[in-house]
Motif scaffolding. Sequence first.
Motif, short mmCIF file in Angstrom:
data_model
loop_
_atom_site.label_atom_id
_atom_site.label_comp_id
_atom_site.label_asym_id
_atom_site.label_seq_id
_atom_site.Cartn_x
_atom_site.Cartn_y
_atom_site.Cartn_z
N ASP A 201 0.82 -1.28 0.09
CA ASP A 201 -0.26 0.15 0.23
C ASP A 201 0.91 1.30 -0.14
O ASP A 201 0.47 2.51 -0.47
N ILE A 202 2.13 1.20 0.73
CA ILE A 202 2.89 2.10 0.76
C ILE A 202 4.33 1.95 0.40
O ILE A 202 4.54 0.81 0.89
N VAL A 203 5.11 2.54 -0.14
CA VAL A 203 6.56 2.58 -0.22
C VAL A 203 7.34 3.47 0.20
O VAL A 203 7.04 4.82 -0.21
N VAL A 204 8.27 3.27 0.97
CA VAL A 204 9.22 4.32 1.35
C VAL A 204 10.52 4.22 0.87
O VAL A 204 11.14 3.08 0.74
N TYR A 205 11.52 5.28 0.83
CA TYR A 205 12.77 5.29 0.32
C TYR A 205 13.43 6.31 1.22
O TYR A 205 12.88 7.23 1.43
N SER A 206 14.64 6.01 1.53
CA SER A 206 15.70 6.54 1.94
C SER A 206 16.42 7.10 0.48
O SER A 206 17.12 6.33 -0.34
N ALA A 207 16.01 8.59 0.14
CA ALA A 207 16.37 9.03 -1.20
C ALA A 207 17.93 9.51 -1.09
O ALA A 207 18.63 9.64 -2.23
N THR A 208 18.39 9.30 0.29
CA THR A 208 20.05 9.61 0.32
C THR A 208 20.86 8.52 -0.55
O THR A 208 21.96 8.76 -0.65
N LYS A 209 20.35 7.32 -0.47
CA LYS A 209 20.83 6.19 -1.15
C LYS A 209 20.97 6.28 -2.83
O LYS A 209 21.52 7.24 -3.17
N HIS A 210 20.34 5.13 -3.47
CA HIS A 210 20.42 5.30 -5.03
C HIS A 210 19.85 6.66 -5.54
O HIS A 210 20.40 6.74 -6.72
N ILE A 211 18.73 7.38 -4.89
CA ILE A 211 17.95 8.37 -5.71
C ILE A 211 19.11 9.48 -5.99
O ILE A 211 19.21 10.01 -6.78
N ASP A 212 19.56 9.93 -4.76
CA ASP A 212 20.75 11.06 -4.84
C ASP A 212 22.07 10.02 -5.71
O ASP A 212 22.38 10.60 -6.58
#
Length: 392
Positions: A201-212
């Motif tokens: 239902d919900i997805v969370v990311y640490s954008a600190t990791k692969h997204i940055d």
Amino acid sequence: MTEPSYKGKRSHLIHGGIPRSTHMETSEAVYLTSGYVYANAEEAERAFAEERLRYVYSRYRNPTVETLEQRLAHYEGAACAHATASGMAAVFSSLMAQLQCGDRVVAPYALFGSCLFIVQTLLPQYGIETVLIDGTDYAQWRAALSRPTRAVLLETPTNPCLDLIDIAAVADLAHAAGARLIVDNVFATPVHQRPLSLGADIVVYSATKHIDGQGRCLGGVVLCDHAFSEILQPFLKHTGPALSPFNAWTMLKGLETLELRVHAATAGALDVARFLNSHERIAQVRYPGLPNHPQHALAQTQMTGGSTLIAFDLLGTKADAFRFMNALRLILISNNLGDAKSLITHPATTTHRRLSDTERARVGLSSTTLRLSVGLEEPADLIADLATALSV
Ligand SMILES: *Cc1c(COP(=O)(O)O)cnc(C)c1O
């Protein structure tokens, strides 16, 4: 100007929803502003009466942050995205926005350290019952979710031992118990795993990791449907874990190369995992992309790639593990991950230091387990570095 037209999600990561200023810049401008001005008092009154009309304050909304949110929502196939100041702010908000005293939460033991702190220590302080289980044992999921539950939090692959959890199977059990399933998708990345399409239902990311992806900024994101967005949005607005527009801009630049970077690092990780797997000083390699991973079959149905992270156990003792790490010359010792630079950590003495021996054993963590985040260097250089350090 008309919107560019494209079908591919990767194109949207590069062109999606740029709020071009009157200067018609190519690269996204960064709207580094906390507030916005009104032509007159009536306009301010209208803006507060109908908040979606325009930007009023960057804790609520900001054009640069919104561009990041829109691109991530489109890429993940989510109706809504809410960016936060860190991955932990994303995890905490996605739980606290919906939980009340008396609610019940189920999660595996194998969670990122701060996520475990929230579930095990913090939530019970607010009268929330938390049940921790072995996430790879479906009998335990069935038993834990045989009672009404508000939320389930899991990560797959897990940190640091890269166990997998069957998202679709847990989603069915969670929904039958009345719970929303939150998946921390950091280790898989949005490139390799789409939990929403598997029933989360919900997805969370640490954008600190692969997204940055280049080790610069902290950030996080929650992806969800409209109904949960209505619950989350006032929580974020009034408690204030807002992402800095500068960090959002840095991450927008990161999104342009996200797929390329994750594919390149995953290919490198497979080469490195194969090398480690064949080395006589390595007791065990855990990499979802290798056929000897206990859940390789699940990896092949649930993920489209094997992750950029590898867990492996050296033969010997903690002293042998330290000597090996200290002999590395290219791979850096750091507890961060998802960077262009390859990073290695000894979880038992760093990220998982707070766990008791029993708790560490329960998640498969030994005194010689190492977690390697493979970056974008030539895989041959990484293998040479590992080979040299293994010969010391
Ligand atoms: C890093 C990480 C987090 C926390 O993110 P921050 O940006 O450091 O707050 C949560 N879950 C996982 C799996 C992570 O790797």
